[in-house]
Enzyme design. Structure first.
Site, PDB file in Angstrom:
ATOM      1  N   ASP A   7       0.905  -1.272  -0.032  1.00 22.85           N
ATOM      2  CA  ASP A   7       0.081  -0.045   0.228  1.00 22.85           C
ATOM      3  C   ASP A   7       0.800   1.252   0.153  1.00 22.85           C
ATOM      4  O   ASP A   7       0.619   2.300  -0.398  1.00 22.85           O
ATOM      5  CB  ASP A   7      -1.032  -0.034   1.016  1.00 22.85           C
ATOM      6  CG  ASP A   7      -0.498  -0.245   2.507  1.00 22.85           C
ATOM      7  OD1 ASP A   7       0.758  -0.382   2.479  1.00 22.85           O
ATOM      8  OD2 ASP A   7      -1.328  -0.117   3.411  1.00 22.85           O
TER       9      ASP A   7
HETATM   10  C1  LAN Z   1       3.658  -0.670  10.366  1.00 23.95           C
HETATM   11  C2  LAN Z   1       3.697   0.642   9.726  1.00 23.95           C
HETATM   12  C3  LAN Z   1       2.984   0.837   8.514  1.00 23.95           C
HETATM   13  C4  LAN Z   1       1.762  -0.011   8.059  1.00 23.95           C
HETATM   14  C5  LAN Z   1       0.857   0.415   6.926  1.00 23.95           C
HETATM   15  C6  LAN Z   1       1.679   0.566   5.784  1.00 23.95           C
HETATM   16  C7  LAN Z   1       0.237   1.642   7.243  1.00 23.95           C
HETATM   17  C8  LAN Z   1      -0.191  -0.569   6.827  1.00 23.95           C
HETATM   18  O1  LAN Z   1      -1.127  -0.380   5.695  1.00 23.95           O
HETATM   19  C9  LAN Z   1       0.613  -1.961   6.449  1.00 23.95           C
HETATM   20  C10 LAN Z   1       1.321  -2.324   7.525  1.00 23.95           C
HETATM   21  C11 LAN Z   1       2.337  -1.610   7.877  1.00 23.95           C
HETATM   22  C12 LAN Z   1       3.534  -1.528   7.114  1.00 23.95           C
HETATM   23  C13 LAN Z   1       3.023  -1.602   9.294  1.00 23.95           C
HETATM   24  C14 LAN Z   1       3.122  -2.967   9.755  1.00 23.95           C
HETATM   25  C15 LAN Z   1       3.639  -3.366  11.327  1.00 23.95           C
HETATM   26  C16 LAN Z   1       4.783  -2.363  11.528  1.00 23.95           C
HETATM   27  C17 LAN Z   1       5.857  -2.438  10.932  1.00 23.95           C
HETATM   28  C18 LAN Z   1       4.128  -0.667  11.440  1.00 23.95           C
HETATM   29  C19 LAN Z   1       2.796  -0.700  12.387  1.00 23.95           C
HETATM   30  C20 LAN Z   1       5.035  -0.192  12.047  1.00 23.95           C
HETATM   31  C21 LAN Z   1       5.560  -0.760  13.250  1.00 23.95           C
HETATM   32  C22 LAN Z   1       5.137  -2.371  13.053  1.00 23.95           C
HETATM   33  C23 LAN Z   1       6.164  -3.213  13.423  1.00 23.95           C
HETATM   34  C24 LAN Z   1       5.854  -4.416  13.420  1.00 23.95           C
HETATM   35  C25 LAN Z   1       6.636  -2.995  14.785  1.00 23.95           C
HETATM   36  C26 LAN Z   1       7.672  -3.861  15.347  1.00 23.95           C
HETATM   37  C27 LAN Z   1       7.002  -4.494  16.563  1.00 23.95           C
HETATM   38  C28 LAN Z   1       7.038  -5.895  16.174  1.00 23.95           C
HETATM   39  C29 LAN Z   1       5.966  -6.774  16.993  1.00 23.95           C
HETATM   40  C30 LAN Z   1       8.084  -6.583  15.450  1.00 23.95           C
END
Ligand code: LAN
Length: 936
Positions: A639
């Site tokens: 996305d």
């Molecule tokens: C994110 C941030 C962006 C987010 C979007 C692009 C908004 C979404 O549409 C798809 C998923 C995604 C890429 C996403 C997935 C999970 C993330 C990477 C996070 C919320 C930012 C931090 C999180 C990550 C897993 C945090 C680290 C913690 C762990 C449990 C590994």
């Protein structure tokens, strides 16, 4: 007679079947991983494709033939054994096919809801707040090198990098070192930087916003008047953009706080501590600001939440407490005492969740025997094996990679039993035992405080853990060592490659810190060049707000925020009034397209883009994608790629961009670069028609039965999500409109399948569950946008869109707004009190903007409801054009909140803009037609 004929055959046929099975295994094994010529086309692959997680057509045919042949063998020749075997095989096959489908339904409302609320009883101000400055892009590189002089250089595109520093830079662009005057504070309507978490634990990002306003003034640019309130939605949108342009960085991106989770920074502090507390990793100033953050967020009950809005958990509390102590806060400090009391009252650190236990083991204040096994041997399984870590969601896999490495190396802080702090912690954390030596570690592995339990470890995983516990016994040591050595070597290699592919940013904050520690351990516990490269990228994750210094959930949300903001600005019809804003955003997004610029292609990361390397390290195609944050980070997301491309496509025809390209002040975007993005998107589509986050779903629904995290839900595989699917559909339709001749049939097909997927996951009440922000308003916005993109204007009449609009209309509050907070994601249910805690009258500006965007795109005939929502946004707008920071907007893994400070600006701008440009004209036209019809 029949029996006689069979006599003697079963052995032969059973042998034949076994032979076939062996053939399949060999077939899969030898041919798996033959690189694809181009991702998304199965013809280049003969066996199992590790990147898409699918068998090639050829392999599927052979597998099918094997099954058929077993069936044929059954005819007159075979006996009971074959029949039984083929029956079992067919059952297994069907179960696999049935359960193996990607799972995108988060399920019904949870029975165990969040009942407790967090409370605080202090207001604190960070004393050093005036000294901190945010530096971005190339300037940030210079500053980092100045702070940490060595031969090691930062690599990758500097665009989008944002760090906080106290080091002044003589060559700083004008305004970097400006002081924050009272005028600046007056403009923003703030008195001081004191932070009252009981009022709202979400910081409003004031230091950053003040700095940007001060820089703006220092450049001699006028501030918009904050004396009169805009009287029309258009004026409100204009004012909001006038304000928001002040926050744009010079390289064109919007920076901001991306904090929220509390379990990240303690990991960094522990790593820093066990590595010998290097000053170049965390400076005294950073440590002070971190202590401040930990103090501020400590709740009245003495604990810390998993994230800023969560009630205290043992996960948050044990980690934050240990972090505080390692940063030098003494045992008898009031804050430490309160924290320790909370932990001890809840059973002590033996009851914290698995990820916290992991860090305690690394610090040497918990024995590895108290931790469940994470065998690195799993990486040695054949790639095509139904269970393989490479099939897991990339965040899960990249975290369990270093975790496994450290577990299997049984790494622990070498001085843990002599260092007074860790010696003391060993006593402080375990109230039930007279001393550390008396703790029966093996029996404590599965202990967990109920407050931490989001995903109780499933029974299957419990069995696996018990089996692994036997495997970890001394008896199996020789065999284990024999397997473990190549497993560890693979992990070390994989981590080193991940470091290079991301210019040492790494995919996220968790594996960033762990990879750094692993590199240090691997290199003989010395600060070698790769370790220094890691150090240089630590500031990328740190952010300062009025609540102190925090570790962010990513290295920022730059590309995502910029893509969304620019779409809102263009849709408002006001883009021509802000040519500089548009040009800068264009430049940023051009720089940020992954591996598409000269600088990014000159990094090591580019070498790993070769098909064979991608297969080896399980990486989807990156070139042409857009990241969530920066080009240097380098992980493409479906996305983010879609929103990046949509933003570029809505900018490309603007006069200011065309003029810029002609003059040479803006870079041109060749069609090929959009085609690359489309390639990334197209091959991400899952067999269920939906789109995942980073990679195709390579696993199966039953992987969730192996979720070992306790605290997170649905983390094992990359599902198809409404958000990602909708964004991809929108991007494909936008691309098709401009470039109708590129892969037209595949695009049409992808859109149709994506649309069907969106229909399939709509809930009975008409809503969609949003997984990455709170929650149903966000999901509905994406759901409606996706269907409208796929079905065109007539989509507004489809029952799905109507049901979604009805759902939203039914949730509107009296004040015209909508409100839900992270509990709706957590509980999987609309919270009755809405956003009562950190909003106004149960509503919040961000959910209101999402609901309005959905209603307007879905052509909601109830114009009054929409108007009331727009009024709510206008009433809430601050005199400066900003909006207040309310509750946390983002969520991940069902249970953890994450801050999107840009959302309070960009979504209201977008909603106001859509209202004046599209919705109002449509309402007027509709009224005209209706009145004409009724008079006819
Ligand atoms: C994110 C941030 C962006 C987010 C979007 C692009 C908004 C979404 O549409 C798809 C998923 C995604 C890429 C996403 C997935 C999970 C993330 C990477 C996070 C919320 C930012 C931090 C999180 C990550 C897993 C945090 C680290 C913690 C762990 C449990 C590994």
């Amino acid at each position: 007679m029949e029996e006689d004929e069979f006599h003697g055959y079963p052995m032969v046929t059973s042998a034949l079947v076994v032979l076939f099975m062996v053939a399949v295994f060999i077939f899969g094994h030898i041919l798996a991983g033959k690189p694809l010529t181009s991702l998304g086309q199965q013809w280049g692959c003969w066996g199992y494709d590790c990147v898409t997680g699918r068998w090639s057509v050829c392999a599927t045919l052979v597998l099918g033939m094997i099954v058929i042949m077993i069936g044929l063998l059954e005819l007159p020749l075979v006996g009971r054994a074959t029949k039984v075997i083929s029956l079992i095989l067919s059952i297994l096959w069907s179960v696999w096919m049935a359960l193996g489908k990607p799972v995108s339904h988060p399920g019904p409302a949870r029975k165990r809801k969040i009942e407790r609320q967090p409370h605080w009883d202090h207001v604190l101000e960070l004393p050093s707040i005036g000294k901190w400055r945010c530096a971005t892009a190339a300037v940030s590189h210079t500053l980092t090198h100045k702070e940490n002089p060595s031969d090691v250089q930062l690599t990758g595109e500097p665009a989008g990098r944002q760090i906080w520093t106290q080091t002044p830079l003589s060559t700083a662009p004008q305004g970097l070192d400006v002081t924050i005057t009272d005028d600046v504070k007056d403009f923003l309507g703030i008195r001081d930087f004191s932070f009252d978490p009981e009022r709202n634990p979400n910081a409003a990002d004031l230091p950053f916003r003040c700095q940007k306003v001060a820089e703006w003034v220092a450049r001699g640019r006028p501030l918009p008047s904050n004396k009169t309130a805009p009287d029309t939605p258009e004026a409100a949108a204009r004012k909001a953009i006038q304000f928001y342009q002040i926050l744009q960085s010079e390289d064109g991106h919007w920076a901001g706080d991306y904090g929220g989770p509390h379990f990240l920074m303690p990991g960094l502090i522990i790593a820093w501590y066990v590595m010998g507390q290097p000053e170049e990793l965390l400076s005294a100033a950073q440590r002070d600001a971190m202590v401040h953050y930990l103090r501020v967020h400590q709740q009245s009950d003495g604990g810390w939440g998993t994230h800023i809005e969560s009630p205290s958990t043992m996960f948050g509390s044990c980690l934050c407490y240990v972090g505080l102590r390692l940063l030098g806060v003494p045992q008898d400090d009031m804050c430490a005492e309160k924290g320790r009391t909370f932990i001890r009252q809840n059973g002590g650190a033996l009851y914290t969740s698995s990820w916290a236990k992991f860090w305690l083991c690394v610090l040497g204040v918990m024995d590895w025997a108290g931790h469940h096994s994470i065998p690195v041997e799993m990486w040695l399984l054949p790639n095509w094996f139904p269970f393989h870590p490479a099939r897991m969601w990339c965040h899960c896999r990249m975290v369990y990679l270093p975790m496994g490495y450290l577990y299997c190396s049984r790494f622990a802080y070498p001085r843990a039993h002599t260092d007074p702090v860790t010696v003391s912690l060993r006593e402080e954390l375990y109230p039930d035992y007279p001393d550390y030596a008396s703790i029966p570690w093996e029996s404590t592995r599965s202990l967990l405080a109920p407050m931490d339990m989001y995903s109780p470890i499933p029974i299957v995983m419990r069995v696996v853990q018990e089996v692994l516990a036997v495997y970890e016994r001394p008896l199996f040591k020789p065999f284990r060592d024999w397997l473990r050595r190549p497993g560890l070597a693979f992990c070390a290699d994989y981590m080193a490659v991940e470091d290079l592919q991301t210019n040492y940013v790494d995919i996220g904050p968790v594996n960033k810190v762990m990879n750094m520690l692993c590199a240090w351990h691997r290199d003989g516990q010395k600060v070698t060049p790769p370790v220094t490269s890691h150090f240089l990228r630590i500031p990328d994750y740190l952010w300062v707000a009025e609540d102190g210094m925090k570790m962010q959930g990513y290295n920022g949300s730059q590309s995502w925020d910029t893509s969304l903001a620019i779409q809102g600005i263009v849709e408002s019809g006001l883009a021509d009034e802000f040519p500089e804003v548009c040009q800068n955003a264009w430049k940023y997004l051009e720089r940020t397209q992954i591996l598409s610029t000269r600088t990014s292609q000159s990094t090591e990361a580019f070498k790993y883009e070769a098909a064979a390397e991608r297969q080896k390290y399980y990486r989807h195609v990156s070139q042409g994608g857009w990241p969530f944050s920066t080009s240097a980070h380098g992980w493409p997301i479906g996305d983010c790629t879609s929103e990046g491309m949509k933003a570029m496509l809505c900018l490309v025809d603007l006069n200011c961009i065309q003029a810029g390209v002609q003059e040479g002040s803006c870079p041109a975007m060749a069609e090929k670069r959009f085609q690359d993005a489309v390639n990334v998107i197209l091959c991400l589509q899952n067999p269920d028609g939906g789109f995942p986050t980073y990679e195709n779903n390579r696993g199966y629904g039953w992987y969730e039965m192996l979720n070992p995290s306790d605290v997170f839900g649905d983390i094992m595989i990359d599902y198809s999500y409404v958000e990602c699917s909708s964004a991809c559909l929108q991007a494909l339709t936008a691309f098709r409109t401009r470039y109708p001749h590129h892969r037209p049939y595949e695009i049409a097909d992808a859109i149709n399948q994506g649309r069907d997927f969106l229909h399939s996951i709509q809930r009975a009440d008409g809503s969609w569950y949003g997984s990455w922000a709170c929650c149903f308003t966000y999901g509905c916005w994406f759901g409606v946008e996706g269907l409208m993109a796929a079905e065109g204007p007539l989509g507004a009449y489809s029952p799905s869109v109507r049901r979604a609009c009805d759902f939203l209309l039914g949730k509107q509050n009296e004040n015209g707004g909508w409100g839900e907070d992270f509990r709706s994601c957590y509980d999987k249910e609309w919270p009755k009190e809405g956003m009562e805690m950190y909003g106004t009258g149960g509503s919040g500006v961000v959910p209101t903007a999402w609901a309005l965007l959905a209603l307007m795109r879905g052509r909601c005939p109830d114009a009054q409801a929409v108007e009331r929502g727009i009024k709510y946004l206008m009433v809430e707008q601050s005199p400066s054009g900003d909006w207040p920071q309310q509750g946390i907007s983002g969520v991940f893994n069902r249970s953890c909140g994450i801050t999107y400070t840009a959302y309070r600006n960009l979504f209201p701008i977008w909603a106001l803009g859509r209202y004046t440009q599209h919705y109002l004209p449509w309402v007027k036209l509709r009224e005209e037609v209706l009145s004409r019809n009724s008079s006819d």
